[in-house]
Design a protein around this motif. Structure first.
Motif, mmCIF file in Angstrom:
data_model
loop_
_atom_site.group_PDB
_atom_site.id
_atom_site.type_symbol
_atom_site.label_atom_id
_atom_site.label_comp_id
_atom_site.label_asym_id
_atom_site.label_seq_id
_atom_site.Cartn_x
_atom_site.Cartn_y
_atom_site.Cartn_z
ATOM 1 N N MET A 125 0.812 -1.188 0.000
ATOM 2 C CA MET A 125 0.000 0.000 0.000
ATOM 3 C C MET A 125 0.862 1.261 0.000
ATOM 4 N N LYS A 126 1.987 1.216 0.703
ATOM 5 C CA LYS A 126 2.829 2.385 0.824
ATOM 6 C C LYS A 126 3.343 2.837 -0.545
ATOM 7 N N ASN A 127 3.620 1.935 -1.465
ATOM 8 C CA ASN A 127 4.131 2.273 -2.784
ATOM 9 C C ASN A 127 3.082 2.915 -3.674
ATOM 10 N N LYS A 128 1.820 2.731 -3.362
ATOM 11 C CA LYS A 128 0.763 3.296 -4.186
ATOM 12 C C LYS A 128 0.424 4.734 -3.811
ATOM 13 N N LYS A 129 0.972 5.264 -2.731
ATOM 14 C CA LYS A 129 0.712 6.647 -2.336
ATOM 15 C C LYS A 129 1.542 7.574 -3.218
ATOM 16 N N LEU A 130 0.928 8.651 -3.611
ATOM 17 C CA LEU A 130 1.584 9.593 -4.510
ATOM 18 C C LEU A 130 2.710 10.350 -3.815
ATOM 19 N N PHE A 131 2.494 10.817 -2.597
ATOM 20 C CA PHE A 131 3.490 11.613 -1.908
ATOM 21 C C PHE A 131 4.175 10.872 -0.764
ATOM 22 N N GLY A 132 3.830 9.688 -0.520
ATOM 23 C CA GLY A 132 4.378 8.985 0.644
ATOM 24 C C GLY A 132 3.688 9.491 1.894
ATOM 25 N N LYS A 133 4.349 9.351 3.023
ATOM 26 C CA LYS A 133 3.759 9.824 4.270
ATOM 27 C C LYS A 133 3.976 11.321 4.423
ATOM 28 N N LEU A 134 2.929 12.023 4.804
ATOM 29 C CA LEU A 134 3.018 13.449 5.094
ATOM 30 C C LEU A 134 2.739 13.647 6.575
ATOM 31 N N ASN A 135 3.651 14.338 7.231
ATOM 32 C CA ASN A 135 3.372 14.637 8.628
ATOM 33 C C ASN A 135 2.755 16.034 8.729
ATOM 34 N N ILE A 136 2.454 16.476 9.921
ATOM 35 C CA ILE A 136 1.758 17.749 10.129
ATOM 36 C C ILE A 136 2.604 18.934 9.657
ATOM 37 N N ILE A 137 3.916 18.889 9.802
ATOM 38 C CA ILE A 137 4.803 19.976 9.356
ATOM 39 C C ILE A 137 4.763 20.099 7.841
ATOM 40 N N ASP A 138 4.807 18.973 7.135
ATOM 41 C CA ASP A 138 4.735 19.003 5.669
ATOM 42 C C ASP A 138 3.425 19.604 5.198
ATOM 43 N N ILE A 139 2.341 19.259 5.842
ATOM 44 C CA ILE A 139 1.027 19.789 5.470
ATOM 45 C C ILE A 139 0.979 21.291 5.710
ATOM 46 N N LEU A 140 1.516 21.759 6.843
ATOM 47 C CA LEU A 140 1.528 23.195 7.138
ATOM 48 C C LEU A 140 2.366 23.956 6.105
ATOM 49 N N ILE A 141 3.505 23.430 5.735
ATOM 50 C CA ILE A 141 4.351 24.085 4.725
ATOM 51 C C ILE A 141 3.618 24.165 3.389
ATOM 52 N N LEU A 142 2.951 23.092 2.991
ATOM 53 C CA LEU A 142 2.172 23.112 1.746
ATOM 54 C C LEU A 142 1.052 24.146 1.802
ATOM 55 N N LEU A 143 0.356 24.234 2.926
ATOM 56 C CA LEU A 143 -0.725 25.213 3.069
ATOM 57 C C LEU A 143 -0.193 26.647 2.997
ATOM 58 N N ILE A 144 0.959 26.899 3.608
ATOM 59 C CA ILE A 144 1.557 28.239 3.543
ATOM 60 C C ILE A 144 1.959 28.580 2.117
ATOM 61 N N LEU A 145 2.537 27.641 1.401
ATOM 62 C CA LEU A 145 2.914 27.875 -0.002
ATOM 63 C C LEU A 145 1.690 28.148 -0.867
ATOM 64 N N ILE A 146 0.638 27.388 -0.670
ATOM 65 C CA ILE A 146 -0.590 27.596 -1.445
ATOM 66 C C ILE A 146 -1.186 28.962 -1.129
ATOM 67 N N ALA A 147 -1.211 29.344 0.141
ATOM 68 C CA ALA A 147 -1.741 30.648 0.530
ATOM 69 C C ALA A 147 -0.913 31.778 -0.089
ATOM 70 N N ALA A 148 0.400 31.624 -0.117
ATOM 71 C CA ALA A 148 1.262 32.641 -0.719
ATOM 72 C C ALA A 148 0.997 32.766 -2.214
ATOM 73 N N LEU A 149 0.835 31.654 -2.893
ATOM 74 C CA LEU A 149 0.531 31.696 -4.332
ATOM 75 C C LEU A 149 -0.816 32.349 -4.602
ATOM 76 N N VAL A 150 -1.802 32.053 -3.794
ATOM 77 C CA VAL A 150 -3.124 32.675 -3.956
ATOM 78 C C VAL A 150 -3.020 34.177 -3.721
ATOM 79 N N PHE A 151 -2.287 34.596 -2.694
ATOM 80 C CA PHE A 151 -2.114 36.019 -2.402
ATOM 81 C C PHE A 151 -1.458 36.741 -3.579
ATOM 82 N N VAL A 152 -0.374 36.174 -4.109
ATOM 83 C CA VAL A 152 0.316 36.789 -5.251
ATOM 84 C C VAL A 152 -0.600 36.841 -6.469
ATOM 85 N N GLY A 153 -1.342 35.778 -6.715
ATOM 86 C CA GLY A 153 -2.277 35.757 -7.846
ATOM 87 C C GLY A 153 -3.345 36.823 -7.734
ATOM 88 N N VAL A 154 -3.894 37.003 -6.546
ATOM 89 C CA VAL A 154 -4.936 38.019 -6.343
ATOM 90 C C VAL A 154 -4.344 39.411 -6.524
#
Length: 163
Positions: free
Chosen positions: A1-30
């Motif tokens: 099952m582990k090999n079928k995951k696209l990103f592997g395991k994501l912990n809470i820090i990885d998720i927070l970093i992704l959310l901050i990056l997405i928010a920054a991109l949305v801000f710049v786009g707006v």
């Protein structure tokens, strides 16, 4: 099952970093592409002028001088949310508190013409000089006359302090 995951395991820090990056991109786009959808364009007033100066644009082909005058007499244009006259000075991507108020085409013997442009401005006074935008105004200095439709190089021929 582990090999079928696209990103592997994501912990809470990885998720927070992704959310901050997405928010920054949305801000710049707006900021880059967003429009506030404000009301219709309105006429942008000018302040009371304190300086009148004449710029001599020498040795121009008659067609160029006539086209410049025609452009100055043209329809108002929309800049941002403001309606401005094509005679309004527009320099460094900014509307300045200055406007071309008159012009004269003067014949020369060599078949060319001189174009005299009179500008009235609410200029800033500091350190003993008058400035319109980033350009100093003094008799004899080179001046770039820029509007939304015209850009000509000339020399300040005369100046009069209005108030």
């Amino acid at each position: 099952m582990k090999n079928k995951k696209l990103f592997g395991k994501l912990n809470i820090i990885d998720i927070l970093i992704l959310l901050i990056l997405i928010a920054a991109l949305v801000f710049v786009g707006v900021r880059l592409f967003g429009r506030d959808g404000g009301g219709p364009a309105t006429e942008l007033p000018t302040s009371e002028p304190n300086l009148r100066f004449t710029v001599l644009c020498p040795q121009l082909p008659r067609e160029l001088a006539e086209e410049a005058v025609s452009a100055l007499q043209g329809e108002d244009v929309v800049v941002g949310e403001s309606i401005v006259t094509p005679r309004r000075i527009f320099n460094s991507n900014s509307l300045l508190d200055a406007e071309i108020v008159s012009w004269e085409i003067v014949e020369r013997e060599d078949g060319l013409v001189d174009l005299h442009l009179t500008v009235e401005a609410a200029s800033l006074v500091g350190e003993g000089t008058y400035t319109v935008g980033k350009q100093e105004i003094r008799v004899g200095v080179e001046y770039s006359v820029k509007t939304t439709r015209v850009e000509l190089m000339g020399q300040v021929l005369s100046m009069e302090i209005l108030s």
